[in-house]
Design an enzyme around this catalytic site. Structure first.
Site, mmCIF file in Angstrom:
data_model
loop_
_atom_site.group_PDB
_atom_site.id
_atom_site.type_symbol
_atom_site.label_atom_id
_atom_site.label_comp_id
_atom_site.label_asym_id
_atom_site.label_seq_id
_atom_site.Cartn_x
_atom_site.Cartn_y
_atom_site.Cartn_z
ATOM 1 N N GLY A 138 38.024 37.818 38.411
ATOM 2 C CA GLY A 138 38.806 38.617 37.464
ATOM 3 C C GLY A 138 38.907 40.123 37.770
ATOM 4 N N GLY A 140 38.960 44.257 35.489
ATOM 5 C CA GLY A 140 38.830 45.165 34.439
ATOM 6 C C GLY A 140 39.458 46.244 34.492
ATOM 7 N N GLY A 141 39.109 47.274 33.485
ATOM 8 C CA GLY A 141 39.873 48.382 33.797
ATOM 9 C C GLY A 141 39.715 49.494 35.063
ATOM 10 C CG MET A 142 37.323 51.972 34.842
ATOM 11 S SD MET A 142 35.756 53.106 34.901
ATOM 12 C CE MET A 142 34.729 52.096 34.130
ATOM 13 C CE LYS A 163 31.133 45.551 38.144
ATOM 14 N NZ LYS A 163 30.596 46.351 37.296
ATOM 15 C CG ASP A 256 31.061 47.914 27.687
ATOM 16 O OD1 ASP A 256 31.538 47.946 26.535
ATOM 17 O OD2 ASP A 256 31.768 47.417 28.651
#
Length: 399
Positions: A138, A140-142, A163, A256
Site C-alpha cells: 500500500g 500513503g502520502g509520504m 516502509k 494519528d
C-alpha cells in the site's frame, strides 16, 4: 595354567609345547636362568595335554584374540558411521540445499520481475536492510509499504513489512529528523498491541523502516453502518486503551490514530500501526513550515491549533472519535467531508450526540463519549486507564 592343570613332565627349566600355553612369571624366570632354550644336548621336552586341557587353552586363546577383534570392529563401524554422517551433513545436504535455494531464487526472481513490470515499480526486487522487497502492500502520502523476505533464505515465514519514504520527503532535513525519531520511538516500544520496529536506515538516500509484518484487516473493515454491539466495541477498545496507556507512560503519543492505523489479525489481536507521526511530549505537533500533522476527522482541537501543546489526551480525543464511529457507524461531524470544515468543527462545534443516531444507546455511554470529545483537554479523562474504566461499564449496557 591354573593350579589344577599340571604338565605331565616335572621340568621347571626348559620345555617346549606343542599347544599354546600361558607362562607365569616364575616359568619365564626359570627359563632365563639356563641362558638358552632348550639347553645344549638336551632334546626339547614334549608335554602331553589332555582333551580338557586343550579345550581350556584354545578358549583362552580365542578370548585373547576377541579382546582385540571386537574393539577393532567397533572402531571400524564408528569410523564408517562418522564418515557417512560427515558426508551427509557437510557434503550431500549442503549441496542439495544449495540446489534447492538456487531453484527457489530463480522462481522468486521471475515472480518479482513480473510484478515489477506489471506495476512499473522499480522498488520491487531491491534490497533494504538485508530484506528483498517482493510485494507491494500500500501507499500513503509520504511512503510506500512492501512485504519483504530475508535475502539469504527468501522464506516468506520470516517476512517483514518495509516502509519506504518518498524521495521528496527524504531530502528534507526536518523530515529526516522526524523519521529517525519515529524509528527510535518504535525500537523502544514492546507491547503486543503496538507494532514492533525491527530496524531502520538510509539506503543510498532512501529512508526505510523495517517493521513486524501484521496480517489481517484494519479496523475500518470492521465498522458496520448500523454500529457494533457493546461487547464487540469493548473487545476492540480494551487492547487499544492498554497499548496507549503503555506508550503514554513512556512519554510517547501517537497523534494519528484512526481505523486505518489499527490492524486486527486473524487470531483477534489488535495492533496499533504507523507511529509515523509519533512524538515525544517535548516536540511540536507542527512542522517547521507550519503544516499540521494528523488526519482531520480524528484530530483534537489543540492538535489543530497547537495551543495548548498536545499531549496524551489528544490521543484520547481520537479514540473518542473512533468509539463514536464504532457504535454509530458515523463520525461525530458526519455532515461534511471537506478537511477545512472538519477542522473548524473540531475546534468550535459540539458533536452530535451518539444517541441521536442510535436510540438504544445507554445515556452513560453518551456521557463518556462527550467527555472524551471535550474541547478542553482538562475536561477529558486524566489517562487512558481512567478512560477504559469508564468505557467498559457503559459499553456493557449496549446490546
Amino acid at each position: 595354567p591354573p593350579a589344577d592343570l599340571k604338565p605331565v613332565a616335572n621340568d621347571t627349566r626348559t620345555f617346549a609345547l606343542s599347544e599354546p600355553i600361558i607362562f607365569s612369571k616364575e616359568n619365564v624366570q626359570d627359563i632365563a636362568k639356563s641362558g638358552v632354550w632348550p639347553p645344549a644336548g638336551q632334546p626339547p621336552l614334549q608335554l602331553q595335554f589332555s582333551e580338557a586341557e586343550k579345550q581350556f587353552y584354545q578358549k583362552d586363546l580365542l578370548a585373547s584374540r576377541l579382546i582385540w577383534i571386537v574393539p577393532s570392529g567397533l572402531l571400524v563401524l564408528v569410523l564408517l558411521f562418522g564418515g557417512l554422517r560427515y558426508y551427509e551433513v557437510r557434503v550431500r545436504r549442503p549441496r542439495a540445499e544449495l540446489l534447492e535455494m538456487e531453484t527457489r531464487r530463480e522462481e522468486f526472481n521471475q515472480l518479482v520481475n513480473s510484478q515489477r513490470l506489471e506495476r512499473k515499480d522499480n522498488n520491487l526486487g531491491s534490497v533494504m536492510g538485508g530484506y528483498v522487497l517482493e510485494k507491494f502492500l500500500g501507499a500513503g502520502g509520504m511512503a510506500r509499504v512492501y512485504r519483504a523476505v530475508p535475502e539469504q533464505t527468501l522464506d516468506v515465514k520470516e517476512c517483514v513489512a518495509i516502509k519506504l519514504m518518498s524521495d521528496a520527503s527524504a531530502t528534507s532535513e526536518e523530515f529526516r529528523k522526524r523519521f529517525f525519531r519515529e524509528a527510535d520511538v518504535g525500537r523502544n516500544l514492546t507491547h503486543p498491541s503496538v507494532v514492533r520496529i525491527e530496524d531502520y536506515g538510509d539506503a543510498e538516500g532512501t529512508l526505510y523502516l523495517v517493521m513486524e509484518f501484521v496480517q489481517g484487516q484494519n479496523l475500518r473493515d470492521k465498522i458496520a453502518p448500523e454500529g457494533l454491539s457493546g461487547a464487540e466495541v469493548w473487545g476492540y477498545c480494551k487492547p487499544i486503551c492498554e497499548a496507549l496507556q503503555y506508550v503514554h507512560q513512556r512519554g510517547v503519543i501517537h497523534r494519528d490514530l484512526k481505523p486505518e492505523n489499527i490492524m486486527v489479525t486473524p487470531g483477534g489481536r489488535l495492533v496499533i500501526m504507523d507511529f509515523g507521526l509519533a512524538k515525544r511530549h517535548d516536540h511540536s505537533m507542527l512542522t517547521g513550515s507550519g503544516d499540521i500533522l494528523g488526519t482531520p476527522a480524528y484530530m483534537s482541537p489543540e492538535q489543530i491549533q497547537g495551543n495548548p501543546p498536545p499531549d496524551a489526551r489528544s490521543d484520547q480525543y481520537a479514540i473518542g472519535v473512533l468509539v463514536y464511529e464504532l457504535v454509530t457507524g458515523k463520525l461525530p461531524f458526519h455532515g461534511t467531508t471537506d478537511p477545512v470544515q472538519l477542522l473548524m468543527k473540531h475546534i468550535g462545534s459540539e458533536p452530535f450526540r451518539a444517541s441521536e443516531l442510535r436510540p438504544n444507546l445507554p445515556p452513560q455511554l453518551d456521557q463518556v463519549l462527550l467527555r472524551m470529545l471535550s474541547k478542553n483537554p482538562d475536561d477529558r479523562y486524566p489517562d487512558m486507564a481512567a478512560c477504559a474504566a469508564a468505557l467498559q461499564p457503559a459499553l456493557s449496557k449496549l446490546s
